[in-house]
Motif scaffolding. Sequence first.
Motif, PDB file in Angstrom:
ATOM      1  N   THR A 415     -11.571 -14.649  24.269  1.00 24.90           N
ATOM      2  CA  THR A 415     -12.700 -15.362  24.940  1.00 24.90           C
ATOM      3  C   THR A 415     -13.261 -14.591  26.251  1.00 24.90           C
ATOM      4  O   THR A 415     -14.633 -14.786  26.508  1.00 24.90           O
ATOM      5  N   LEU A 416     -12.314 -13.828  27.029  1.00 24.82           N
ATOM      6  CA  LEU A 416     -12.900 -13.192  28.186  1.00 24.82           C
ATOM      7  C   LEU A 416     -13.887 -12.103  27.623  1.00 24.82           C
ATOM      8  O   LEU A 416     -14.955 -11.875  28.055  1.00 24.82           O
ATOM      9  N   LYS A 417     -13.503 -11.546  26.483  1.00 20.72           N
ATOM     10  CA  LYS A 417     -14.512 -10.694  25.953  1.00 20.72           C
ATOM     11  C   LYS A 417     -15.773 -10.976  25.701  1.00 20.72           C
ATOM     12  O   LYS A 417     -16.728 -10.346  26.142  1.00 20.72           O
ATOM     13  N   ARG A 418     -15.487 -12.093  24.912  1.00 19.43           N
ATOM     14  CA  ARG A 418     -17.074 -12.697  24.601  1.00 19.43           C
ATOM     15  C   ARG A 418     -17.757 -12.978  25.822  1.00 19.43           C
ATOM     16  O   ARG A 418     -18.961 -13.149  25.596  1.00 19.43           O
ATOM     17  N   MET A 419     -17.052 -13.328  26.935  1.00 19.87           N
ATOM     18  CA  MET A 419     -17.904 -13.812  28.295  1.00 19.87           C
ATOM     19  C   MET A 419     -18.227 -12.437  29.019  1.00 19.87           C
ATOM     20  O   MET A 419     -18.672 -12.683  30.248  1.00 19.87           O
ATOM     21  N   ASN A 420     -17.977 -11.252  28.397  1.00 18.23           N
ATOM     22  CA  ASN A 420     -18.171  -9.964  28.996  1.00 18.23           C
ATOM     23  C   ASN A 420     -17.261  -9.637  30.147  1.00 18.23           C
ATOM     24  O   ASN A 420     -17.594  -9.243  31.201  1.00 18.23           O
ATOM     25  N   LEU A 421     -16.152 -10.443  30.214  1.00 20.87           N
ATOM     26  CA  LEU A 421     -14.976 -10.108  31.358  1.00 20.87           C
ATOM     27  C   LEU A 421     -13.980  -9.308  30.811  1.00 20.87           C
ATOM     28  O   LEU A 421     -13.745  -9.230  29.678  1.00 20.87           O
ATOM     29  N   ASP A 422     -13.291  -8.335  31.653  1.00 18.57           N
ATOM     30  CA  ASP A 422     -12.420  -7.628  31.232  1.00 18.57           C
ATOM     31  C   ASP A 422     -10.962  -8.257  30.934  1.00 18.57           C
ATOM     32  O   ASP A 422     -10.261  -8.773  31.754  1.00 18.57           O
ATOM     33  N   PRO A 423     -10.707  -8.172  29.538  1.00 21.02           N
ATOM     34  CA  PRO A 423      -9.385  -9.157  29.128  1.00 21.02           C
ATOM     35  C   PRO A 423      -8.078  -8.149  29.693  1.00 21.02           C
ATOM     36  O   PRO A 423      -7.426  -8.937  30.079  1.00 21.02           O
ATOM     37  N   ALA A 424      -8.214  -6.960  30.028  1.00 18.08           N
ATOM     38  CA  ALA A 424      -6.916  -6.316  30.778  1.00 18.08           C
ATOM     39  C   ALA A 424      -6.811  -6.973  32.137  1.00 18.08           C
ATOM     40  O   ALA A 424      -5.721  -7.166  32.788  1.00 18.08           O
ATOM     41  N   LEU A 425      -7.911  -7.233  32.798  1.00 13.38           N
ATOM     42  CA  LEU A 425      -7.933  -7.622  34.395  1.00 13.38           C
ATOM     43  C   LEU A 425      -7.509  -9.255  34.368  1.00 13.38           C
ATOM     44  O   LEU A 425      -6.363  -9.633  35.095  1.00 13.38           O
ATOM     45  N   ALA A 426      -8.028 -10.062  33.623  1.00 10.65           N
ATOM     46  CA  ALA A 426      -8.070 -11.503  33.699  1.00 10.65           C
ATOM     47  C   ALA A 426      -6.915 -12.235  32.862  1.00 10.65           C
ATOM     48  O   ALA A 426      -6.460 -13.336  32.898  1.00 10.65           O
ATOM     49  N   GLY A 427      -6.493 -11.351  31.663  1.00 12.24           N
ATOM     50  CA  GLY A 427      -5.899 -11.794  30.626  1.00 12.24           C
ATOM     51  C   GLY A 427      -4.222 -12.264  31.148  1.00 12.24           C
ATOM     52  O   GLY A 427      -3.892 -13.543  30.915  1.00 12.24           O
ATOM     53  N   GLY A 428      -3.781 -11.492  31.907  1.00  9.88           N
ATOM     54  CA  GLY A 428      -2.267 -11.909  32.543  1.00  9.88           C
ATOM     55  C   GLY A 428      -2.192 -12.753  33.549  1.00  9.88           C
ATOM     56  O   GLY A 428      -1.428 -13.960  33.292  1.00  9.88           O
ATOM     57  N   VAL A 429      -3.495 -13.186  34.259  1.00  9.59           N
ATOM     58  CA  VAL A 429      -3.276 -14.319  35.126  1.00  9.59           C
ATOM     59  C   VAL A 429      -3.601 -15.604  34.439  1.00  9.59           C
ATOM     60  O   VAL A 429      -2.938 -16.412  34.567  1.00  9.59           O
ATOM     61  N   ILE A 430      -4.332 -15.720  33.269  1.00  9.67           N
ATOM     62  CA  ILE A 430      -4.580 -16.919  32.532  1.00  9.67           C
ATOM     63  C   ILE A 430      -3.288 -17.117  31.862  1.00  9.67           C
ATOM     64  O   ILE A 430      -2.897 -18.354  31.903  1.00  9.67           O
ATOM     65  N   LEU A 431      -2.734 -16.134  31.238  1.00  8.34           N
ATOM     66  CA  LEU A 431      -1.614 -16.066  30.434  1.00  8.34           C
ATOM     67  C   LEU A 431      -0.502 -16.785  31.174  1.00  8.34           C
ATOM     68  O   LEU A 431       0.325 -18.065  30.821  1.00  8.34           O
ATOM     69  N   THR A 432      -0.221 -16.313  32.526  1.00 10.99           N
ATOM     70  CA  THR A 432       1.121 -16.774  33.408  1.00 10.99           C
ATOM     71  C   THR A 432       0.430 -18.352  33.817  1.00 10.99           C
ATOM     72  O   THR A 432       1.411 -19.177  33.654  1.00 10.99           O
ATOM     73  N   ALA A 433      -0.611 -18.576  33.928  1.00  8.90           N
ATOM     74  CA  ALA A 433      -1.055 -19.941  34.516  1.00  8.90           C
ATOM     75  C   ALA A 433      -0.465 -20.828  33.369  1.00  8.90           C
ATOM     76  O   ALA A 433       0.036 -21.779  33.494  1.00  8.90           O
ATOM     77  N   MET A 434      -0.952 -20.620  32.110  1.00  6.67           N
ATOM     78  CA  MET A 434      -0.781 -21.329  30.902  1.00  6.67           C
ATOM     79  C   MET A 434       0.904 -21.419  30.635  1.00  6.67           C
ATOM     80  O   MET A 434       1.435 -22.510  30.556  1.00  6.67           O
ATOM     81  N   THR A 435       1.452 -20.454  30.644  1.00  5.93           N
ATOM     82  CA  THR A 435       2.968 -20.428  30.324  1.00  5.93           C
ATOM     83  C   THR A 435       3.761 -21.124  31.284  1.00  5.93           C
ATOM     84  O   THR A 435       4.851 -21.815  30.995  1.00  5.93           O
ATOM     85  N   ASP A 436       3.380 -21.008  32.687  1.00  9.81           N
ATOM     86  CA  ASP A 436       4.218 -21.745  33.694  1.00  9.81           C
ATOM     87  C   ASP A 436       3.788 -23.332  33.638  1.00  9.81           C
ATOM     88  O   ASP A 436       4.659 -24.254  33.410  1.00  9.81           O
ATOM     89  N   THR A 437       2.623 -23.559  33.543  1.00 11.58           N
ATOM     90  CA  THR A 437       2.189 -25.050  33.738  1.00 11.58           C
ATOM     91  C   THR A 437       2.668 -25.694  32.675  1.00 11.58           C
ATOM     92  O   THR A 437       3.415 -26.844  32.614  1.00 11.58           O
ATOM     93  N   LEU A 438       2.499 -25.120  31.476  1.00 14.10           N
ATOM     94  CA  LEU A 438       2.691 -25.991  30.010  1.00 14.10           C
ATOM     95  C   LEU A 438       4.156 -25.798  29.883  1.00 14.10           C
ATOM     96  O   LEU A 438       4.841 -26.478  29.024  1.00 14.10           O
ATOM     97  N   GLY A 439       4.862 -24.784  30.154  1.00 12.70           N
ATOM     98  CA  GLY A 439       6.281 -24.417  30.302  1.00 12.70           C
ATOM     99  C   GLY A 439       7.017 -25.410  30.942  1.00 12.70           C
ATOM    100  O   GLY A 439       7.751 -26.154  30.458  1.00 12.70           O
ATOM    101  N   PHE A 440       6.680 -25.745  32.182  1.00 10.65           N
ATOM    102  CA  PHE A 440       7.229 -26.781  33.078  1.00 10.65           C
ATOM    103  C   PHE A 440       6.853 -28.306  32.392  1.00 10.65           C
ATOM    104  O   PHE A 440       7.703 -29.232  32.277  1.00 10.65           O
ATOM    105  N   LEU A 441       5.610 -28.416  32.016  1.00  6.65           N
ATOM    106  CA  LEU A 441       5.423 -29.824  31.473  1.00  6.65           C
ATOM    107  C   LEU A 441       6.041 -30.263  30.327  1.00  6.65           C
ATOM    108  O   LEU A 441       6.544 -31.255  30.063  1.00  6.65           O
ATOM    109  N   SER A 442       6.060 -29.080  29.154  1.00  9.48           N
ATOM    110  CA  SER A 442       6.774 -29.414  28.207  1.00  9.48           C
ATOM    111  C   SER A 442       8.619 -29.711  28.255  1.00  9.48           C
ATOM    112  O   SER A 442       9.080 -30.639  27.930  1.00  9.48           O
ATOM    113  N   PHE A 443       8.756 -28.820  29.142  1.00 12.35           N
ATOM    114  CA  PHE A 443      10.305 -28.887  29.603  1.00 12.35           C
ATOM    115  C   PHE A 443      10.458 -30.249  30.397  1.00 12.35           C
ATOM    116  O   PHE A 443      11.449 -31.096  29.788  1.00 12.35           O
TER     117      PHE A 443
END
Lengths: 453, 453
Positions: A415-443
Amino acid sequence: MAEAVRHDKTARQLRLLSDALDSGRLGPVRRLVNTLSPAEIGNLLESLPPGKREVVWGLVDAEDDGEVLVHVGDEVRESLLADMDPDEIVAAVEDLDIDDLADLVEDLPDTVIDEVLKSMDRENRERLEQVLSYDEDTAGRLMNPDVVTVRADTTVDVVLRYLRLRGELPEHTDHLYVVSRRHQYIGRIALAALLTHEPGTPINKLIDDEQAAIDVDESANEVARQFSDHDWLSAPVVDDNNILLGRITIDDVVDIIRDQAEHQALSAAGLDEDDDMFSPVPRAVRRRVVWLAVNMVTAFIASSVVGQFEATIEKIVALAVLMPIVAGMGGNAGTQVLALMVRGLALGQVGASNVRTLLWKEIRVALLNGLLLGTVVGSVAWAWFHDPRLGLVIGSALTLNFCVAALTGVLAPLTLKRMNLDPALAGGVILTAMTDTLGFLSFLGLATLILLK
Amino acid sequence: MAEAVRHDKTARQLRLLSDALDSGRLGPVRRLVNTLSPAEIGNLLESLPPGKREVVWGLVDAEDDGEVLVHVGDEVRESLLADMDPDEIVAAVEDLDIDDLADLVEDLPDTVIDEVLKSMDRENRERLEQVLSYDEDTAGRLMNPDVVTVRADTTVDVVLRYLRLRGELPEHTDHLYVVSRRHQYIGRIALAALLTHEPGTPINKLIDDEQAAIDVDESANEVARQFSDHDWLSAPVVDDNNILLGRITIDDVVDIIRDQAEHQALSAAGLDEDDDMFSPVPRAVRRRVVWLAVNMVTAFIASSVVGQFEATIEKIVALAVLMPIVAGMGGNAGTQVLALMVRGLALGQVGASNVRTLLWKEIRVALLNGLLLGTVVGSVAWAWFHDPRLGLVIGSALTLNFCVAALTGVLAPLTLKRMNLDPALAGGVILTAMTDTLGFLSFLGLATLILLK
């Protein structure tokens, strides 16, 4: 092991130099520095703290100054230029190749640029202006206009006589280019072909017209891809009318590949490959704080999810003890998927046509890993807190979070690539946001449903 | 933007191919595939899921098979070889250059290796055996023994006549090597020099003896560093007695640089650059589970620290809500330091001589960032839970954890390197273990001391 040998050589030079500097004997330092190539000197300067860096820079042979400036990152270059007076800068850069000069020129003070332009002959000035007229990171900016051309209606013998008359060829010339009367690119002739054919051979028998020329507006990354896909050492650059403008050589392509790799590694941590390792502290803080602040915002979002479950945690404190495991391991699993995707995207190996297959594969890997590690984590949790249901909750939450990680790891960079954003730059931030938030939520959510009922 | 253009080209080919495959019309697929270079075909095969991959592999021109095999990762190669019968494999690889063949040979079935050796003439067989006698990832393994040599006591004219008689030169020949009677390396002559000098010029006037030869035992990484530091296109390889054994060309060096970069990016996530993106699920699980299990252990260690503070958390649930912020942001800050260090070590820019300066700089950056972001986080915590002391605790814990991150980010990779372990692989695991464990400890510890007294 190989890695170790490699740094050892550069690190040894660094140590020798550093010892000599500390002892204050500048003679040996000067001798040591001037046995190195400009790229090696650049590397050494990058690794010296300011103070020592200025001392060593002052000892570099004036004739190497220009090449050294080409070989350091933007920020270190700025610090080196700050140590030179305008005359020195002009003397250092005026003999550089046009492509290297174009690379440097925007970092120079305006008054120096005027001086440099004045010191050049008209032909070179026009060439420099032409190269500068193209966008950064395009073929036009990488090319060197200094090209040897020949005509098709002649013979090896005539070309040899022309070359002997001409004398030296531009650096890294492996082909001559054959052009039409209107300077349109027709094909190329390998130097090797000129050497291995009889003098009487007509040039048009030796022309290799298979290599397509590079369009002057092509991106630097695409140029690098073509070079490495075709094992080229050099390639002609043409405009829309097929007029030959210059050539790109492999040494510049190697620099692009290195820069890309550094960019990918550093941008994942919100850093820039052109930064000085020894930046002044306030500058380093200013740069890093932005990325950390973005991560702070996502951390607060994740905590606010935990905040929704205060009542649950109050009753079962074990949840607070175990929740970091779900979030953290989800993040780790996602990092693996993300690393594969970022590489796949950089190589053009991932696209609409195979993303579904890939996603499905990653979901299955996540489910299986969830089953395996979820069982381990669940059993430990059960044994630790003497509650089999807690084991069930954490095992299930972990599996769910692995699936979140797989989905985010595959889809966020796309999705980042399609928006012409750098996947290497923003990918990790988005990933951690998702796995933290949804990890806490599901547990915590599962715990509330199952343990508190 | 440039990035986008780049994948677009490869991704477009992939889409076209995928559409043609889905429609079942193999004619267009074959035509499309065979307009590509072997490296491009390799890239496409890597991006196809098994099934489609086999179909396309069957359509590749037999004469390109060998080069394609050279250009794919180990695991994909294995899957392609599994689709070929021994005769096809022998036919595919027998015409490869010696260095490429050496690269492949260990992946071939033993019976095929025998066949390949039998199909070669004695000279080439001996050359292959020689190349294979050197360790992987050394200059000996990268070199091609096919080299054109001349003697110093002759003239340009004689060399030209020899070359015309000889015909074609080995690919990417930019220099001839001058050797002694005992085949010792003396220097090199640029093809350009032969073309630009009069026929009567003595060869010994054209010799460039400045380029040092590469030792056959040199590591591949050191070879790559020398190539890029000196802008070489090729370099001679010699043994301990200075006997010329072969030469290394820039195209192989470009591959090394790419592999290094991929290795660095993927090993940070516990992955291998030679893995197939479409590995069968059980194999992918087996590979990933090890790294995840290591991270699981460190996650449990961090949780056990939280477990020590159950009593505190029971009284102040807000601590459970806020503690992931301290651990997570500490991890982020450490990631930035680690990324700089891993690059610095790879470039040889960090060593005993400057690590103190660097560490001191990073500690100051950590303190300042702690002050800035600690104030923000502390204020939010205060406002959220209406307790200024909670703000003070989290702000201080964050600053402490930033210092832990700086220390670990600088010292862990250095220590790993000294132990001959890969800083890119293990650095992140150690870093997260430290920032999680000590982040929880400092936050919950300070909270117990300050809030519960």
